[in-house]
Design a protein around this motif. Structure first.
Motif, PDB file in Angstrom:
ATOM      1  N   VAL A 298       0.943  -1.401   0.092  1.00  0.00           N
ATOM      2  CA  VAL A 298      -0.174   0.031   0.498  1.00  0.00           C
ATOM      3  C   VAL A 298       0.530   1.083  -0.435  1.00  0.00           C
ATOM      4  N   VAL A 299      -0.155   2.011  -0.611  1.00  0.00           N
ATOM      5  CA  VAL A 299       0.709   4.131  -0.188  1.00  0.00           C
ATOM      6  C   VAL A 299       0.479   4.431   0.498  1.00  0.00           C
ATOM      7  N   LEU A 300       0.520   4.867   1.462  1.00  0.00           N
ATOM      8  CA  LEU A 300       0.312   5.903   2.323  1.00  0.00           C
ATOM      9  C   LEU A 300       0.357   7.167   2.271  1.00  0.00           C
ATOM     10  N   PRO A 301      -0.884   7.966   2.727  1.00  0.00           N
ATOM     11  CA  PRO A 301      -0.685   9.224   2.516  1.00  0.00           C
ATOM     12  C   PRO A 301       0.923  10.264   3.432  1.00  0.00           C
ATOM     13  N   GLU A 302       0.850  11.293   2.953  1.00  0.00           N
ATOM     14  CA  GLU A 302       1.569  12.778   2.908  1.00  0.00           C
ATOM     15  C   GLU A 302       1.516  13.022   4.903  1.00  0.00           C
ATOM     16  N   GLY A 303       2.249  12.606   5.466  1.00  0.00           N
ATOM     17  CA  GLY A 303       1.799  13.063   7.006  1.00  0.00           C
ATOM     18  C   GLY A 303       0.884  11.958   7.617  1.00  0.00           C
ATOM     19  N   PHE A 304       1.326  10.650   6.944  1.00  0.00           N
ATOM     20  CA  PHE A 304       0.791   9.870   7.901  1.00  0.00           C
ATOM     21  C   PHE A 304       0.589   9.624   9.178  1.00  0.00           C
ATOM     22  N   ASN A 305       0.190   9.770  10.613  1.00  0.00           N
ATOM     23  CA  ASN A 305      -0.251   8.428  11.519  1.00  0.00           C
ATOM     24  C   ASN A 305       0.864   7.049  11.653  1.00  0.00           C
TER      25      ASN A 305
END
Length: 459
Positions: A298-305
């Motif tokens: 999966v690709v994680l969004p920018e600023g992911f926690n």
């Protein structure tokens, strides 16, 4: 401790921030170690000085025991304790006859299979090995998932198609996963190990820090021979006792081995039908879900926690989508109601993976996330899938054992790490790292980079 040992193993060589499992035990893959450990032993242990031998050369031309205390510091792993136990080895083996009799092993076979046994003390060094150097997860995957191994895997799938067809129908376990385990554990039967399983388990049952565990393995190995499923010459494998192309510990064999072709024997060494069926039976009994994947890149969004990247924080895929996660290949998720946890082995610099129930099942076979990821990915490639989409941070330098130990000590000094520093990174270290990173306003991805070590040093 699990019920296996193989691939795994020499203990401990954790990759990056992966749970030490490559070495920890779990099925035919763990116990102390091997399976792929036979193959990865030299790769992961790195160069190290050879102490002056204090014993005769080991069996089969193997290096002798170093004659030194074990790195674990366990009282039973001191050189004097090892020598004392070795001197009593014959009495120790003989003392296990009443237990063997209770397992219906004949006295004739007990004496036959233990006649002339001598301890293999080199195992004491292997059991307590502390590799100075480790491999990054991307290097590990490069080693295990390569074109040559994939080509051999496709040959095996074609050659034994009738057996795979039968087993897939009977057990509902994906043939590509079975073929993947076969390929990664022994490189398709070419790297099984050459130590005598009875000698190895007898040594470990009488000497060292895990005697109770290995006493069961030793007696079970005798049961297997007594029953006639395998011949003594077939029971050769890792130093921890794992044997066969998919690396069964004796107790795992007893629990999962089946007669796949109805010939009255459970031969997981030379009989493909038995080997494939037994491995499938193992996975099925451990909870394999038919028709389901092991997980998704999966690709994680920018600023992911990244505090959510923890296997204790499973959510439905729909919930993960709500956090902004998407499949790296752009395809939709087949079932958004499935529960998964997020694994980010290289933190924000590398790919993320949503891990499903079948990934947890693979980890029961060998409790290393790195191992399970390699198995799942190799199976997908055998199926015709593509390599991972996102790049790994290959520019990152892997920390040495001394640096890993220092990192844990610094985390402990700051109140983030509550375990005992040992240079091995598991979930507790990652959690401490994430907390430290959050405290300084850095992305809390739990990745043990050289940069984060410098930050801990205050530089």
């Amino acid at each position: 401790m699990g019920n296996r040992t193989g691939a795994i193993l020499i203990a401990a060589t954790l990759l990056c921030s992966f749970e030490a499992a490559l070495v920890s035990p779990s099925h035919a893959q763990s116990a102390g170690g091997d399976g792929i450990s036979n193959f990865l032993d030299n790769i992961f242990s790195g160069p190290k000085a050879s102490p002056t031998p204090q014993t005769a050369p080991g069996t089969n031309g193997a290096p002798p025991w170093s004659g030194e205390d074990g790195a674990s510091g366990h009282p039973l792993m001191t050189a004097s304790a090892i020598r004392q136990a070795a001197a009593n080895f014959q009495n120790c083996v003989a003392s296990m006859w009443p237990d063997a009799a209770r397992r219906n092993i004949s006295q004739e076979n007990f004496e036959r299979f233990t006649a002339g046994l001598e301890p293999d003390l080199r195992i004491m060094d292997l059991m307590d090995s502390q590799p100075e150097f480790t491999k990054a997860i991307w290097d590990y995957l490069d080693i295990l998932v390569n074109d040559n191994r994939l080509a051999k895997g496709r040959e095996v799938l074609a050659k034994y198609k009738p057996q795979f067809d039968t087993v897939e129908k009977a057990y509902g376990v994906d043939r590509y996963i079975i073929a993947s385990i076969w390929g990664i554990e022994s490189n398709y039967s070419t790297q099984i190990g050459d130590r005598n399983v009875v000698q190895s388990t007898a040594t470990l049952a009488c000497i060292g820090r895990r005697q109770a565990y290995f006493k069961d393995e030793f007696l079970t190995a005798l049961e297997i021979l007594n029953r006639g499923d395998l011949r003594p010459e077939q029971m050769r494998g890792s130093w921890a006792g794992a044997f066969g192309p998919t690396q069964f510990m004796p107790t795992a064999f007893k629990r999962y081995a089946v007669d796949g072709d109805g010939d009255g024997r459970r031969d997981v060494v030379d009989n493909a039908a038995d080997l494939i069926a037994s491995t499938a039976n193992n996975l099925k009994k451990d909870g394999w879900q038919t028709g389901r994947s092991w997980g998704y890149e999966v690709v994680l969004p920018e600023g992911f926690n990244f505090m959510l990247a923890d296997k204790s924080k499973a959510m439905t895929i729909a919930q993960w989508q709500g956090q902004g996660l998407k499949r790296a290949d752009g395809k939709p998720f087949p079932d958004t109601n499935e529960k998964a946890y997020l694994l980010a082995p290289a933190g924000m610099q590398g790919p993320g993976f949503l891990m499903l129930q079948n990934f947890r099942v693979i980890m029961k076979y060998n409790p290393a996330e790195a191992y399970a990821l390699a198995i799942g990915h190799f199976a997908d490639r055998l199926r015709g899938g593509a390599p991972f989409v996102q790049p790994w941070p290959r520019q990152e330098r892997v920390l040495s054992r001394a640096e890993r130990l220092e990192l844990q000590q610094l985390l402990a000094q700051r109140g983030f790490y509550r375990g005992t520093p040992d240079g091995q990174f598991g979930g507790q270290t990652r959690e401490a790292l994430r907390s430290f990173q959050a405290s300084i306003g850095a992305p809390a991805d739990g990745f043990a980079s050289a940069d984060v070590l410098e930050r801990l040093r205050g530089r």
